[in-house]
Write an enzyme that holds these catalytic residues in place. Sequence first.
Site, PDB file in Angstrom:
ATOM      1  N   LYS A 157       6.039  -0.791   1.895  1.00  0.00           N
ATOM      2  CA  LYS A 157       5.267  -1.065   2.957  1.00  0.00           C
ATOM      3  C   LYS A 157       5.253   0.370   3.942  1.00  0.00           C
ATOM      4  O   LYS A 157       6.363   1.086   3.692  1.00  0.00           O
ATOM      5  CB  LYS A 157       6.052  -2.168   3.930  1.00  0.00           C
ATOM      6  N   GLY A 164      -1.423  -5.013   6.857  1.00  0.00           N
ATOM      7  CA  GLY A 164      -1.540  -4.839   5.327  1.00  0.00           C
ATOM      8  C   GLY A 164      -1.903  -3.462   5.053  1.00  0.00           C
ATOM      9  O   GLY A 164      -1.761  -3.422   3.939  1.00  0.00           O
ATOM     10  N   GLU A 199      10.533  -3.869   0.182  1.00  0.00           N
ATOM     11  CA  GLU A 199      11.067  -5.307   0.642  1.00  0.00           C
ATOM     12  C   GLU A 199      10.978  -6.109  -0.615  1.00  0.00           C
ATOM     13  O   GLU A 199      10.015  -5.849  -1.516  1.00  0.00           O
ATOM     14  CB  GLU A 199      10.496  -5.833   1.730  1.00  0.00           C
ATOM     15  N   LEU A 202       7.784 -11.784  -1.079  1.00  0.00           N
ATOM     16  CA  LEU A 202       7.832 -13.283  -0.977  1.00  0.00           C
ATOM     17  C   LEU A 202       6.466 -13.877  -1.559  1.00  0.00           C
ATOM     18  O   LEU A 202       5.461 -13.409  -0.837  1.00  0.00           O
ATOM     19  CB  LEU A 202       8.207 -13.828   0.443  1.00  0.00           C
ATOM     20  N   HIS A 207       3.308 -17.639   7.480  1.00  0.00           N
ATOM     21  CA  HIS A 207       3.384 -16.610   8.645  1.00  0.00           C
ATOM     22  C   HIS A 207       3.669 -17.295   9.642  1.00  0.00           C
ATOM     23  O   HIS A 207       2.897 -18.172  10.485  1.00  0.00           O
ATOM     24  CB  HIS A 207       2.247 -15.920   8.901  1.00  0.00           C
ATOM     25  N   HIS A 234      -5.944  -9.847   5.841  1.00  0.00           N
ATOM     26  CA  HIS A 234      -4.978  -9.501   7.141  1.00  0.00           C
ATOM     27  C   HIS A 234      -5.526  -9.893   8.466  1.00  0.00           C
ATOM     28  O   HIS A 234      -5.094  -9.308   9.454  1.00  0.00           O
ATOM     29  CB  HIS A 234      -4.402  -8.214   6.998  1.00  0.00           C
ATOM     30  N   GLU A 286       8.059  -8.079  11.597  1.00  0.00           N
ATOM     31  CA  GLU A 286       7.653  -7.137  12.597  1.00  0.00           C
ATOM     32  C   GLU A 286       7.715  -7.904  13.752  1.00  0.00           C
ATOM     33  O   GLU A 286       7.598  -8.860  13.989  1.00  0.00           O
ATOM     34  CB  GLU A 286       6.517  -6.416  12.129  1.00  0.00           C
ATOM     35  N   ARG A 290       2.685  -6.722  22.301  1.00  0.00           N
ATOM     36  CA  ARG A 290       1.554  -7.082  23.237  1.00  0.00           C
ATOM     37  C   ARG A 290       1.278  -8.385  23.439  1.00  0.00           C
ATOM     38  O   ARG A 290       1.962  -9.272  22.583  1.00  0.00           O
ATOM     39  CB  ARG A 290       0.388  -6.301  22.468  1.00  0.00           C
TER      40      ARG A 290
HETATM   41  C1  MV4 Z   1       4.887  -9.401   3.057  1.00  0.00           C
HETATM   42  C2  MV4 Z   1       4.392 -10.441   2.257  1.00  0.00           C
HETATM   43  C3  MV4 Z   1       5.438 -10.876   1.391  1.00  0.00           C
HETATM   44  N1  MV4 Z   1       6.742 -10.536   1.065  1.00  0.00           N
HETATM   45  N2  MV4 Z   1       6.207  -8.899   2.828  1.00  0.00           N
HETATM   46  C4  MV4 Z   1       0.905  -8.624   5.326  1.00  0.00           C
HETATM   47  C5  MV4 Z   1       0.376  -7.706   6.733  1.00  0.00           C
HETATM   48  C6  MV4 Z   1       2.074  -7.353   7.255  1.00  0.00           C
HETATM   49  N3  MV4 Z   1       1.942  -8.126   8.330  1.00  0.00           N
HETATM   50  C7  MV4 Z   1       2.774  -7.629   6.266  1.00  0.00           C
HETATM   51  N4  MV4 Z   1       2.099  -8.746   5.191  1.00  0.00           N
HETATM   52  C8  MV4 Z   1       2.890  -9.220   4.292  1.00  0.00           C
HETATM   53  N5  MV4 Z   1       4.128  -8.916   4.080  1.00  0.00           N
HETATM   54  C9  MV4 Z   1       7.158  -9.391   1.903  1.00  0.00           C
HETATM   55  N6  MV4 Z   1       8.445  -8.957   1.884  1.00  0.00           N
HETATM   56  C10 MV4 Z   1       3.346 -10.696   2.476  1.00  0.00           C
HETATM   57  C11 MV4 Z   1       2.464 -10.449   3.374  1.00  0.00           C
HETATM   58  C12 MV4 Z   1       1.101 -10.938   3.740  1.00  0.00           C
HETATM   59  C13 MV4 Z   1       0.508 -11.757   4.666  1.00  0.00           C
HETATM   60  C14 MV4 Z   1       1.640 -11.789   5.839  1.00  0.00           C
HETATM   61  C15 MV4 Z   1       1.456 -12.866   6.631  1.00  0.00           C
HETATM   62  C16 MV4 Z   1       0.216 -13.373   6.771  1.00  0.00           C
HETATM   63  C17 MV4 Z   1      -0.913 -12.972   5.828  1.00  0.00           C
HETATM   64  C18 MV4 Z   1      -0.383 -12.145   4.727  1.00  0.00           C
HETATM   65  C19 MV4 Z   1      -1.416 -11.902   3.945  1.00  0.00           C
HETATM   66  C20 MV4 Z   1      -1.071 -11.236   2.834  1.00  0.00           C
HETATM   67  C21 MV4 Z   1       0.216 -10.316   2.712  1.00  0.00           C
END
Ligand code: MV4
Length: 442
Positions: A157, A164, A199, A202, A207, A234, A286, A290
């Site tokens: 990341k 994303g 990371e 998962l 979310h 995203h 994160e 805002r």
């Molecule tokens: C992740 C993940 C799985 N494992 N991190 C997507 C954008 C950013 N907010 C981080 N995201 C993700 N991080 C780990 N360690 C899966 C995603 C992700 C995702 C997260 C929340 C909602 C929708 C998503 C769609 C694709 C990937």
Amino acid sequence: MIKKILIANRGEIALRVLRACRELGIKTVAIHSEADESAMHVRMADESICVGPASAQSSYLNIPAIITAATLTNADGIHPGYGFLSENQRFAEIIEEHNIKFIGPHSSHIKIMGNKIDAKKVMDENKVPTVPGLNDVTDNKKIEQFIDNIGLPVIVKAASGGGGKGMRVVFKSDEIENAINSAKAEAKKSFNDDKVYLEKFLTTPKHIEIQILADAHGNVVTLGERDCSIQRKHQKLIEESPSELLTDKKRKEISDLCKKAVSAIGYEGVGTLEFLYENENFYFMEMNTRLQVEHPVTEMVTGIDLVKQQILAASGEKLTMTQEDISMKGHSIECRINAEHPESFIPSPGKITQYHQPGGLGVRVDSAVYQGYSVPPHYDSMIGKLITYADNRKECIARMNRALEEYVIMGINTNIQLHQKIIMSDEFQSGNYDINFMSTFN
Ligand code: MV4
């Protein structure tokens, strides 16, 4: 108390902020691009100033023009809304340098949380569970040890990323080097910062995000959670509160940890801590500094006007409620209405020839469009949010389906039918969906 707020945004959120200001007896200044001359937020504001031509870069992102507009109108507050400059640390600093109140957190908190590695460090220090990761990816030995320890898949990341961009999922260890290099290249191009981190990936998380509200006197409250797992590329599509998967115990545990962390850093205003939730474990991803698009579902179940609270906190007022005063009642769902083709998702700007909003008990429409309005092609395709509230999730879904049925928008394509298909699907109805829902939905 702030007397006049310049709203540095457009569309539904500009209207939303304007309404809160009106109720607080605060004068409003709208800014607009040449393309937004006839926009609703311009019509409803006490004053309005054109800040530039259609492109966002030349108008809603034009810091000198916005500061000039605030100076010319003697605005003593600026509300950034969401998107655009809402998490731009420099914008917040420049506003403060002009003795104008930025309706948001201190610029130092925008900066910290804007770097996902620094944000995770703050949470680790405050015992908020984070996704197991590796921040230093320059040492191949450490990377090997991390992967041996954690297992594949892992995700690369961008530290300055979000939404994303600059993400790479790695399923085989011999792909890790290429993934890191390509993520760095994309991060450099998109964010002018090639810092990346690893990371554990998962695979089937939800979310889940926690809303917090803090004043300038050290008071912090949490306002429950939102399930935002229904996303496409995203972009969030549907959000709801509460999440049926959380017990009160689970909710209190994670909320208390968020509250402690936010207090520890002296955070002020509204903020959201984003988590991945899998196998009944929370993993901090994160923090957003805002007001979020999906704030209305929290307002509906808590009865708290988040924008008014945000403005009062920025004015130096103490929170008007304690944690004990806050309870979540019923269920709320938000569908983001986009001017786009429901199958191809191609944006569909143009003139709205027929417009009729749904109504009735527990139906809220946050939108700035009207019959005869032309949706411009220059900005985000979201033209409104349909929010419903009911005593329980089942009735809330039925009410949303009825309201979507009632919503008439002719002349452009929208994703109204897509929303009906989603909320009437067995998977959505069960509540047991995760972030992969849209990638397997047809
Ligand atoms: C992740 C993940 C799985 N494992 N991190 C997507 C954008 C950013 N907010 C981080 N995201 C993700 N991080 C780990 N360690 C899966 C995603 C992700 C995702 C997260 C929340 C909602 C929708 C998503 C769609 C694709 C990937």
